[in-house]
Write a protein that holds these residues in place. Structure first.
Motif, PDB file in Angstrom:
ATOM      1  N   VAL A  91      -1.220  34.381  55.577  1.00 41.83           N
ATOM      2  CA  VAL A  91       0.043  33.499  56.514  1.00 41.83           C
ATOM      3  C   VAL A  91      -0.137  32.255  56.239  1.00 41.83           C
ATOM      4  O   VAL A  91       0.545  31.385  56.103  1.00 41.83           O
ATOM      5  CB  VAL A  91      -0.339  33.930  57.869  1.00 41.83           C
ATOM      6  CG1 VAL A  91       0.354  32.983  58.811  1.00 41.83           C
ATOM      7  CG2 VAL A  91       0.553  35.345  58.091  1.00 41.83           C
ATOM      8  N   THR A 152       3.137  33.202  62.908  1.00 45.55           N
ATOM      9  CA  THR A 152       4.365  33.589  62.131  1.00 45.55           C
ATOM     10  C   THR A 152       5.305  34.223  63.372  1.00 45.55           C
ATOM     11  O   THR A 152       6.071  34.786  63.366  1.00 45.55           O
ATOM     12  CB  THR A 152       4.293  34.882  61.258  1.00 45.55           C
ATOM     13  OG1 THR A 152       3.197  35.730  61.673  1.00 45.55           O
ATOM     14  CG2 THR A 152       3.402  34.300  60.216  1.00 45.55           C
ATOM     15  N   ALA A 251       1.486  38.908  58.335  1.00 51.04           N
ATOM     16  CA  ALA A 251       0.610  38.568  59.080  1.00 51.04           C
ATOM     17  C   ALA A 251      -0.347  40.012  59.253  1.00 51.04           C
ATOM     18  O   ALA A 251      -1.488  40.130  59.696  1.00 51.04           O
ATOM     19  CB  ALA A 251       1.116  38.363  60.369  1.00 51.04           C
TER      20      ALA A 251
END
Lengths: 351, 308, 327
Positions: A91, A152, A251
């Motif tokens: 990420v 995220t 993620a």
């Protein structure tokens, strides 16, 4: 008995040799059962070079994690956070490249730094504050995955990476998948570190007895810290390779990888209690699991059962249990034998 | 054994959380939803008590989530086949004890490392269950839910059962010889053996007890709704182990109390609903959970016994 | 040593079974991949596909990851390439991620279609489109607004925060909300990890945290009965409505009791059936680009738009009709 037989017997006592035998057996069986000419007249399956390359490709990330978990476990430690860290680094890489607009190279370099920092957090708590590694990394297991989700908002998925970067995960170089070269380089480096340096020896000594290591004047904290930071950096590298292979950074990348990696290390003969083990063993452990899981799925009958994954999982569990039990049983037997030989009592019992 | 530092640290964090909730989200303390929340966590407490025993003997069991799933599905199928709950319950507990005994035999009998053994049994059980059920729900007949007692009585009884298990084990650990054996084996198995104890039996018993707890907990969970999901319980091992270690049971064995485990479990169980009540976005949840585990364990910083 | 003997025995067993297996028959081989094999949604797709396979006389394979996993999907496609199936139909977990493997299958002479969730257009020939995410989002939001009388608070329970399809639906729900229903307010989004039990706990907490909550919308199949059970136990039937994306069988009890007002879903059984029909037609070169309609067995003529075969609007299961559906 001939000298050759003697040598074989001696070699058979080494865990690595026996594991190699299992690996070769697996390979042969899958070569014969898993290679076929399909209905379109093409030779397919386990025996093709392409498939062998795919097996390497599929096992690189877990293999990398297993490699760097070896020093950690040699010190009698453990790192449950590497899978989560893989997700976090994927990420971070996506954000640096996509949101911050950095070049792929710069983003990758910073991702490795981030991995080192995260590994540093584990190192600080475990080596610095002397907290138990299992709990610390259980905490960071949650923390890293949580940060990946928070960064995220759980929602953003980064895709559309440039072709040059995706090549790292999907192309070939000099006959092997590109990432296999990275894997081999890391394997060589870890092997040298563990088997050819003072630090490597220190890992084992700490695993046997941290007190002893301290009295012997070894830099216990620095050595421990190195193991966890290394795990962080290589988890970040694995994140880059994973992202390039799948083509997306999300993620949930690497969920559950820590357990597969630990299983490979342990199958490779490294003692979970520390002090004993080898990088060669880990490589064989990774290979034995990878060949089993991928090879099984090349046998037409197994594919038609529609449960190749479950069967491979079952057999992996069984292989692990079997290897451990055989090891333990052999130890118990040899103890019994020794006792009988040293004290031939009046009451010889048949074995 | 003497220091209550960890219990106090956990109690302080828990207290802080409750104060924050009392000020900003008093609705958290409404009796009916709170009782529901506690009833949902009652099975977890039972498993956590068993896990604490295993960790006290210096072992660990990460297959407990898979055991829970297997017992849930078994209980569901038996109930659906028309077995009365009076037979389903002992069957599930027995199945759990058998699964625990397999782990225990491999660990105590062959001297294998428990983390690896239970990793293998976890994978094997889970995959076997996937093969067998393919994720399909088990529908329960009427009358299974709440054991036919009605909701509030049923919830009350679950809390009572969990409380009874907790109190019994806590008292046994403290006052019975068997309880002290657990601590003795966990602190130093060799010394315990020399003192005339049988460390292997104690270890085996701890694993069987944990398995039985998982079986009981599975039934306590099954009776709370009319359907059983085979996935139920996956991930339970981490939640329970976290609760046990946050509650101050040393992973190196021989040290810790069930009181701490209770506090640790409450703390971890309250995080998720607390975030809902405080209107905090869900994607912070795992990060906060991890931070709390780290904070609680920081209370141990500098203690020698836990050094790696 | 015993271990190794055991291993060898096991492996030889494998060898034997491979040799003893009947030779591949000449039937067309159709491979169908769900996003997650254990998910009831896909199990009912499978049932439909099996019916179609029987009608068409083809062999059907059905395999996928146990839980959603993009990397695993690629590996299973590789296995099918190895086996040399004739046509692969995939519900893609990850649009881009699976494209490489699917192109490889096409190069190996295997026909590829997608259903449920699409991949990149060049990696497949047709997409069996069950209902657009937009259609789902709008239908759910419209139903929610209708039940709440156009104003009030509601909350969403999803599978995991990272699940792609959940995000997609949520996006369209929020878009519809912003565009049409100023009186409605989305107060919280909570994950259930695809666990019924967790959805129940989350719904319980939501109801006490938001006392004015009028409706819970559950976006994954296990979460709908979980939320309904929570509402029932809280004694708030009628006061807090439950709707969601779910299968009729798991929800029948709650819909008939009036706890859950409606579940929205296309007919997943028909989705599997249609997918199998399209797969076979593509493999036999009977369905080509430019067609506007496609005869799919008992479903009759289905509409084709470009390279999409359409299943139609999502279906709303209510107390009146839910008893008729066996999936």
């Amino acid at each position: 008995m001939t000298r050759g037989a003697e040598l074989i017997r001696a070699g058979w006592r080494r865990h690595e040799v026996r594991l190699l035998a299992v690996l070769v057996a697996e390979w042969l069986v899958f070569y014969y059962c898993g290679t076929s000419v399909n209905r379109h007249g093409v030779v397919v399956g386990f025996g093709t070079l392409e498939r062998q390359g795919d097996i390497l490709r599929h096992s690189c990330e877990i293999g990398l994690l297993a490699l760097v978990l070896t020093p950690v476990i040699l010190t009698a430690g453990i790192d449950l956070s590497v899978g989560s860290l893989l997700g976090l680094c994927a990420v971070v890489f996506g954000q640096l490249w996509h949101d911050a607009g950095l070049s792929v190279g710069a983003a990758a370099a910073l991702t490795l730094v981030a991995g080192a920092l995260a590994g540093g957090l584990n190192a600080g708590l475990i080596a610095g504050l002397r907290l138990p590694p299992l709990i610390v990394t259980l905490g960071t297991y949650s923390l890293f995955r949580g940060l990946a989700e928070a960064l995220t908002r759980g929602a953003v998925t980064y895709t559309d990476f440039p072709a040059g970067f995706l090549a790292l995960g999907q192309d070939r170089a000099l006959g092997l998948p590109v990432q296999a070269w990275a894997f081999l380089a890391v394997a060589a480096a870890v092997w040298v570190l563990v088997h050819r340096t003072m630090t490597g020896r220190a890992f084992r000594v700490i695993g046997f007895s941290p007190e002893g290591a301290r009295y012997a004047g070894l830099p216990v904290r620095r050595t421990l810290a190195l193991a966890y930071v290394l795990a962080g950096v290589v988890a970040a590298l694995a994140a880059l390779i994973y992202t390039a292979r799948i083509g997306q950074a999300k993620a949930d990348a690497g969920t559950g990888y820590e357990l597969s990696a630990i299983a490979a290390v342990v199958l490779g003969g490294t003692s979970i209690f520390g002090g004993r083990g080898s990088v060669t063993g880990t490589l064989l452990g990774v290979a034995a699991i990878a060949v089993l899981q991928n090879g099984l799925a090349t046998i037409p009958v197994v594919i038609r059962l529609n449960a190749a994954g479950e069967i491979a999982g079952l057999l992996t569990g069984a292989l692990l249990l079997g290897a451990l039990s055989a090891e333990a049983a052999a130890k118990v037997l040899s103890q019994l034998r020794r006792r009988r030989q040293s004290a031939p009592g009046p009451n010889p019992v048949a074995p | 054994m003497k220091s209550y530092a960890r219990e106090l640290a956990v109690a302080a964090v828990l207290g802080l959380l409750l104060v924050v909730l009392a000020v900003w989200a008093p609705a958290f303390f409404e009796p009916a939803p709170l009782r529901s929340l506690l009833a949902r966590e009652a099975p977890t407490l039972v498993v956590a008590c068993g896990m604490a025993l295993v960790i006290l003997t210096r072992q660990i069991d990460i297959s407990v989530g898979s055991q829970f799933s297997a017992c849930s599905v078994a209980a569901g199928l038996l109930a659906a086949a028309g077995w009365p709950m009076g037979l389903v319950l002992p069957a599930a507990v027995a199945l759990g004890a058998v699964l625990g005994a397999v782990n225990g035999a491999l660990v105590a009998g062959l001297g294998l490392p428990s983390i690896v053994v239970t990793l293998a049994t976890m994978v094997t059980l889970r995959q076997g269950l996937n093969l067998a059920r393919q994720g399909e729900f088990v529908n329960l007949p009427d009358g299974v839910q709440w054991l036919g007692l009605g909701q509030s009585a049923g919830q009350g009884m679950l809390l009572l059962v969990a409380g009874a298990v907790f109190v019994t084990l806590a008292l046994a650990l403290r006052h019975l010889a068997a309880g002290r054996h657990v601590y003795a084996v966990g602190s130093d198995a060799e010394a315990a053996r020399l003192a005339g104890l049988r460390p292997r039996r104690v270890t085996l018993a701890a694993f069987m007890l944990l398995g039985a707890c998982a079986g009981l907990a599975a039934v306590m969970n099954v009776v709370q709704s009319p359907q059983v999901q085979p996935l139920a319980g996956s991930g339970l091992e981490l939640k329970v182990i976290a609760a046990v270690v946050v509650g101050g049971v040393a992973i190196s064995g021989g040290r810790g109390r069930l009181g701490g485990v209770f506090l640790g479990l409450l703390l971890l169980a309250f995080i998720s609903p607390a975030l809902t009540h405080l209107h905090i976005e869900a994607y912070w949840e795992k990060a906060i959970q991890g931070a709390i585990i780290l904070l609680a364990v920081l209370a141990d910083a500098g203690r020698k016994e836990d050094s790696p | 040593m015993k271990l190794f003997r055991g291993c060898l025995a096991l492996l030889f067993l494998g060898l034997l079974s491979a040799v003893a297996a009947p030779a591949a028959d000449a039937r067309l081989m159709v491979a169908l991949m769900p996003k997650a094999k254990g998910n009831a949604y896909f199990i009912s797709c499978k049932a439909g596909a099996e019916r179609a396979a029987r009608e068409l006389g083809v062999e059907l394979l059905f395999d996928g990851p146990a839980e959603t996993n993009a990397a695993k999907q690629n590996e299973i496609v590789e296995n099918w390439i190895t086996l040399g199936v004739d046509v692969i139909a995939v519900a893609a977990e990850n649009r881009e991620g699976i494209a490489t493997a699917l192109r490889k299958a096409q190069r190996a002479g295997i026909k590829v279609i997608t259903y449920d969730a699409d991949t990149l257009p060049d990696a497949r020939s047709f997409f069996v489109n069950q209902a657009t995410p937009e259609g789902i989002g709008q239908t759910l939001m419209d139903e929610a607004a209708r039940l709440c009388g156009g104003n009030g608070e509601f909350a969403i329970i999803t599978a995991t925060l990272t699940a792609g399809n959940q995000r997609e639906w949520q996006k369209h729900i929020e878009a519809r909300l912003a565009a049409k229903y100023p009186g409605m307010k989305l107060v919280a989004v909570r994950p259930s990890d695809d666990f019924k039990d967790r959805a129940q706990s989350e719904a319980t907490a939501l109801m006490s945290a938001y006392p004015k909550l009028k409706l819970i919308m559950a976006l994954c199949t296990p979460a709908v009965p979980g939320a309904a059970e929570a509402v029932k136990q809280a004694g708030k039937v009628g006061q807090v409505k439950v709707i969601g994306l779910g299968l009729p069988k798991e929800n029948r009890r709650y819909v008939q009791e009036g706890v859950t007002d409606c579940v929205v879903l296309w007919n997943t059984d028909q989705l599997g059936y249609l997918t199998a029909y399209v797969a076979v037609a593509v493999a036999r070169d009977q369905l080509k680009l430019g067609a506007t309609s496609f005869p799919a067995g008992t479903l009759g003529a289905m509409r084709v738009e470009g390279d999409n075969v359409l299943l139609g609007r999502p279906f709303v299961f209510t107390k009146e009709n839910i008893g008729q559906f066996e999936f």
